[in-house]
Design a protein around this motif. Sequence first.
Motif, PDB file in Angstrom:
ATOM      1  N   ALA A   1       0.836  -1.204   0.000  1.00  0.00           N
ATOM      2  CA  ALA A   1       0.000   0.000   0.000  1.00  0.00           C
ATOM      3  C   ALA A   1       0.869   1.251   0.000  1.00  0.00           C
ATOM      4  O   ALA A   1       1.922   1.307   0.649  1.00  0.00           O
ATOM      5  CB  ALA A   1      -0.911  -0.007   1.225  1.00  0.00           C
ATOM      6  N   SER A   2       0.403   2.278  -0.709  1.00  0.00           N
ATOM      7  CA  SER A   2       1.112   3.544  -0.747  1.00  0.00           C
ATOM      8  C   SER A   2       0.857   4.324   0.534  1.00  0.00           C
ATOM      9  O   SER A   2      -0.015   3.982   1.345  1.00  0.00           O
ATOM     10  CB  SER A   2       0.657   4.369  -1.954  1.00  0.00           C
ATOM     11  OG  SER A   2      -0.730   4.682  -1.838  1.00  0.00           O
ATOM     12  N   ALA A   3       1.636   5.418   0.712  1.00  0.00           N
ATOM     13  CA  ALA A   3       1.453   6.248   1.904  1.00  0.00           C
ATOM     14  C   ALA A   3       0.056   6.866   1.937  1.00  0.00           C
ATOM     15  O   ALA A   3      -0.565   6.976   3.006  1.00  0.00           O
ATOM     16  CB  ALA A   3       2.518   7.344   1.936  1.00  0.00           C
ATOM     17  N   TRP A   4      -0.449   7.275   0.771  1.00  0.00           N
ATOM     18  CA  TRP A   4      -1.800   7.841   0.711  1.00  0.00           C
ATOM     19  C   TRP A   4      -2.855   6.792   1.075  1.00  0.00           C
ATOM     20  O   TRP A   4      -3.823   7.091   1.769  1.00  0.00           O
ATOM     21  CB  TRP A   4      -2.067   8.411  -0.669  1.00  0.00           C
ATOM     22  CG  TRP A   4      -3.513   8.782  -0.884  1.00  0.00           C
ATOM     23  CD1 TRP A   4      -4.397   8.179  -1.717  1.00  0.00           C
ATOM     24  CD2 TRP A   4      -4.223   9.839  -0.237  1.00  0.00           C
ATOM     25  NE1 TRP A   4      -5.630   8.783  -1.638  1.00  0.00           N
ATOM     26  CE2 TRP A   4      -5.551   9.812  -0.729  1.00  0.00           C
ATOM     27  CE3 TRP A   4      -3.878  10.800   0.708  1.00  0.00           C
ATOM     28  CZ2 TRP A   4      -6.528  10.709  -0.322  1.00  0.00           C
ATOM     29  CZ3 TRP A   4      -4.850  11.698   1.122  1.00  0.00           C
ATOM     30  CH2 TRP A   4      -6.155  11.650   0.621  1.00  0.00           C
ATOM     31  N   ALA A   5      -2.662   5.558   0.596  1.00  0.00           N
ATOM     32  CA  ALA A   5      -3.612   4.486   0.911  1.00  0.00           C
ATOM     33  C   ALA A   5      -3.598   4.167   2.407  1.00  0.00           C
ATOM     34  O   ALA A   5      -4.655   3.922   3.006  1.00  0.00           O
ATOM     35  CB  ALA A   5      -3.281   3.237   0.097  1.00  0.00           C
ATOM     36  N   VAL A   6      -2.408   4.172   3.008  1.00  0.00           N
ATOM     37  CA  VAL A   6      -2.317   3.931   4.455  1.00  0.00           C
ATOM     38  C   VAL A   6      -3.063   5.022   5.209  1.00  0.00           C
ATOM     39  O   VAL A   6      -3.800   4.749   6.178  1.00  0.00           O
ATOM     40  CB  VAL A   6      -0.844   3.874   4.892  1.00  0.00           C
ATOM     41  CG1 VAL A   6      -0.724   3.854   6.415  1.00  0.00           C
ATOM     42  CG2 VAL A   6      -0.173   2.643   4.299  1.00  0.00           C
ATOM     43  N   PHE A   7      -2.870   6.278   4.779  1.00  0.00           N
ATOM     44  CA  PHE A   7      -3.554   7.373   5.469  1.00  0.00           C
ATOM     45  C   PHE A   7      -5.064   7.296   5.274  1.00  0.00           C
ATOM     46  O   PHE A   7      -5.836   7.480   6.232  1.00  0.00           O
ATOM     47  CB  PHE A   7      -3.035   8.711   4.935  1.00  0.00           C
ATOM     48  CG  PHE A   7      -3.794   9.900   5.460  1.00  0.00           C
ATOM     49  CD1 PHE A   7      -3.613  10.343   6.760  1.00  0.00           C
ATOM     50  CD2 PHE A   7      -4.702  10.571   4.643  1.00  0.00           C
ATOM     51  CE1 PHE A   7      -4.318  11.436   7.248  1.00  0.00           C
ATOM     52  CE2 PHE A   7      -5.411  11.664   5.124  1.00  0.00           C
ATOM     53  CZ  PHE A   7      -5.219  12.094   6.425  1.00  0.00           C
ATOM     54  N   ARG A   8      -5.505   6.997   4.061  1.00  0.00           N
ATOM     55  CA  ARG A   8      -6.942   7.023   3.763  1.00  0.00           C
ATOM     56  C   ARG A   8      -7.690   5.859   4.402  1.00  0.00           C
ATOM     57  O   ARG A   8      -8.802   6.048   4.918  1.00  0.00           O
ATOM     58  CB  ARG A   8      -7.139   7.008   2.250  1.00  0.00           C
ATOM     59  CG  ARG A   8      -8.598   7.043   1.827  1.00  0.00           C
ATOM     60  CD  ARG A   8      -8.731   7.050   0.312  1.00  0.00           C
ATOM     61  NE  ARG A   8     -10.144   7.040  -0.077  1.00  0.00           N
ATOM     62  CZ  ARG A   8     -10.570   7.002  -1.347  1.00  0.00           C
ATOM     63  NH1 ARG A   8      -9.674   6.963  -2.330  1.00  0.00           N
ATOM     64  NH2 ARG A   8     -11.852   6.986  -1.618  1.00  0.00           N
TER      65      ARG A   8
END
Length: 292
Positions: free
Chosen positions: A193-200
């Motif tokens: 998972a990307s950093a944005w996916a982890v945050f979202r």
Amino acid sequence: MQKTVDNRAWLLVLPVFLLLAFNAIIPLMTVVNYSVQDVFDATHRIFVGIDWYRKTLHSPRLHDALLRQFVFSGLVLLIELPLGVAIALMMPKKGGWATSLTLVLIALPLLIPSNVIGTIWVVFLRPDIGLLGHFIDHTLGIHFDYPTQPIQAWISVVLMEVWHWTPLVALLAYAGLRAIPDAYFQAARIDGASAWAVFRYIQLPKMRGVLTIAILLRFMDSFLIYTEPFVLTGGGPGDSTTFLSIYLVKLALGEFNVGSAGAFSIIYFLIVLAFSYVFYQVLQRVGMGERK
């Protein structure tokens, strides 16, 4: 086992009731008494019923102050919430001296009294000796005179409020981030998972409870704000930064219109009480959601 009932235990609650009566009930009843009378002096007053309430509810000054209050509270929330979350995401994730130092530095604005905050920003925004005022006026070449320019006064008050209270949002968001189990992040790394996916999909949903609390606390506090803008702008220029609390003080002490100020105080109290009830219900639902 048979329980023993001793009504004398209620005597332990008596000091609390006396303190509550002294701090809340008696002042409230005094304000209610003023709100139904036209007060001339300490010995001359006339009973007018609900006339002050009717005039206050139809007052354009009240409507303008209420609109300014909602706009101000909305602006500071739109800025403080994403900024506080961004700061929390950049803070050190593991314990140590760096984390402790960061937490202390971020919490410093919260430890400063409100009247001192206003005084600090009065000096900070002065074009002759203030760092920010001198930078705007001399370095950027923008004429900066917030005491006479309504837009600049608004920007100054919002900046001061954001600087003062964004740390609270950051600390709450940081507490929410630290409460997320490491297993979620390990699974995300395995899935690529990307950093944005982890945050979202991980961080933001898990911070929902603390962010809701932050929104409610900041909205209520900004809705009751008085000291900081009063010290910085005095509600001016004109009435451009006259919020509800400042308008109430001007009405009671500036114009000595005690009856109208009493009616306005009760209306202000009922508005805050209504919002408090709504926010309490929201907090209850957030708590239930976290337990599911």
